[in-house]
Design an enzyme around this catalytic site. Structure first.
Site, PDB file in Angstrom:
ATOM      1  N   GLN A  55     -31.401  -1.520 -23.558  1.00  0.00           N
ATOM      2  CA  GLN A  55     -30.374  -1.029 -24.471  1.00  0.00           C
ATOM      3  C   GLN A  55     -29.178  -1.981 -24.527  1.00  0.00           C
ATOM      4  OE1 GLN A  55     -30.001   2.932 -22.891  1.00  0.00           O
ATOM      5  NE2 GLN A  55     -29.863   2.177 -20.817  1.00  0.00           N
ATOM      6  N   GLU A 110     -24.031   6.271 -14.840  1.00  0.00           N
ATOM      7  CA  GLU A 110     -22.588   6.037 -14.705  1.00  0.00           C
ATOM      8  C   GLU A 110     -22.007   6.696 -13.464  1.00  0.00           C
ATOM      9  OE1 GLU A 110     -19.898   8.661 -17.297  1.00  0.00           O
ATOM     10  OE2 GLU A 110     -21.740   8.550 -18.448  1.00  0.00           O
ATOM     11  N   ASP A 161     -38.162   4.345 -14.088  1.00  0.00           N
ATOM     12  CA  ASP A 161     -38.370   5.303 -15.164  1.00  0.00           C
ATOM     13  C   ASP A 161     -38.505   6.687 -14.538  1.00  0.00           C
ATOM     14  OD1 ASP A 161     -40.963   6.741 -16.714  1.00  0.00           O
ATOM     15  OD2 ASP A 161     -39.284   6.114 -17.960  1.00  0.00           O
ATOM     16  N   ASP A 179     -29.726  13.971 -17.528  1.00  0.00           N
ATOM     17  CA  ASP A 179     -28.503  13.319 -17.997  1.00  0.00           C
ATOM     18  C   ASP A 179     -28.914  12.034 -18.701  1.00  0.00           C
ATOM     19  OD1 ASP A 179     -25.877  12.642 -18.446  1.00  0.00           O
ATOM     20  OD2 ASP A 179     -25.503  11.927 -16.408  1.00  0.00           O
TER      21      ASP A 179
END
Length: 332
Positions: A55, A110, A161, A179
């Site tokens: 990403q 995060e 993953d 999340d």
């Protein structure tokens, strides 16, 4: 009357224009909400930018919301109001469980979900499994509010993953948390919203009275049909009891949705939830209490009717996406 020129940076031109942002005055970052709707917010600077295997990643310093994490052109989290999202994601499931000791977080790179989880004194182990090492590394470096969570001895941080990791693990969990990034076409996460994943991989990893909770995308009047209602109906095919709830997150410019699922009934009692918050949680919650959670489960008529009548089941062959494209899409 004079006007001041400003620079607007479009998310579909992200890699090209980010190099210029730090040199510009009056810069704005623009995000596509839908094909006919965009919004923008003023930025001070770019703290980090990069492209991982999975990403596009940007950490912005914004004027209104503080540090903001943007992945594949979509706002993921903002310093000023991320507590709303993460308190709603983590605490209802933990407070609904009689004695939660173990948690598996899918995504959460995060660190904010783990930070909220560690407020619960009963938790003995939290596995956080994120697919993207680069996201984890720069969040650990730049998001100072979560540094203690990353250093907590109860945290088992895994880069993998989530589907593969759950398959491989023998242990079961009291709580499993999704999340995850929003399901965008070409993104790395949409398979983790499918019925086959929930039924054959995730549910078998829950302890008997375990609870699964996931973020479920935008849930506003105009946006709840994108993925929220489909995820809700998909979970109904797998679990006996499913509860949807929503809250407004200013930096997301919308109402956001979460869904809890279990084979044990949920008892939503204001007094009992407040009692458990007092007894179980170390530290302060800024958003959630018994009344606010009860109100979050009361959906407006339009959204309620959609959830009641939704027939779509989320599969890899018949997936729904929110507007936007993941990195894999750009490689096509």
């Amino acid at each position: 009357m004079g006007t001041e020129a400003v620079q607007i940076f479009y998310t579909n031109e992200l890699p090209k224009v980010l190099d210029q942002i730090e040199e510009e005055k009056g810069s704005w970052f623009e995000e596509e909400i839908d094909v006919d709707l965009k919004w923008s917010f003023a930025i001070n600077s770019v703290l980090h930018k990069g492209k991982s295997q999975y990403q596009d990643i940007v950490l912005l310093d914004t004027k209104r919301f503080g540090k903001a994490l943007v992945i594949d052109g979509k706002m993921q989290s903002a310093e000023a109001d991320e507590f709303i999202y993460h308190e709603c994601l983590i605490h209802p499931a933990l407070l609904s469980h009689p004695n939660p000791k173990t948690m598996f977080i899918m995504g959460g790179g995060e660190g904010s979900a783990a930070r909220e989880a560690f407020k619960h004194t009963s938790l003995q182990k939290v596995v956080m499994c994120d697919i993207d090492q680069e996201v984890v590394d720069f969040c650990r470096r730049y998001l100072t509010a979560n540094r203690e969570a990353f250093c907590n001895k109860k945290l088992d941080l895994v880069i993998n993953d989530a589907m593969a990791e759950l398959k491989e693990r023998k242990e079961k969990y009291d709580i499993i948390v999704g999340d995850l990034a929003d399901p965008v076409e070409g993104g790395p996460c949409y398979q983790l919203y499918t019925k086959s994943f929930y039924q054959h991989i995730l549910k078998p990893k829950l302890i008997h009275n375990g609870i699964f909770v996931t973020q479920a995308g935008p849930a506003g009047i105009f946006t709840h049909k994108e993925v929220f209602s489909s995820i809700y109906n998909t979970l109904k095919q797998v679990f006996q009891y499913v509860v949807a709830y929503t809250a407004h997150v200013p930096s997301f410019v919308d109402t956001w949705g979460w869904i809890m699922a279990s084979d044990q009934p949920f008892i939503i009692d204001v007094a009992e939830m407040d009692k458990r918050i007092e007894e179980r949680i170390s530290g302060e919650l800024l958003y959630l209490n018994g009344f606010s959670f009860l109100s979050a489960t009361i959906l407006n008529k339009s959204v309620s009717n959609t959830l009641k009548n939704e027939t779509h089941v989320y599969t890899e062959e018949d997936a729904r996406y929110i507007p936007g494209h993941g990195l894999a899409y750009h490689h096509i």
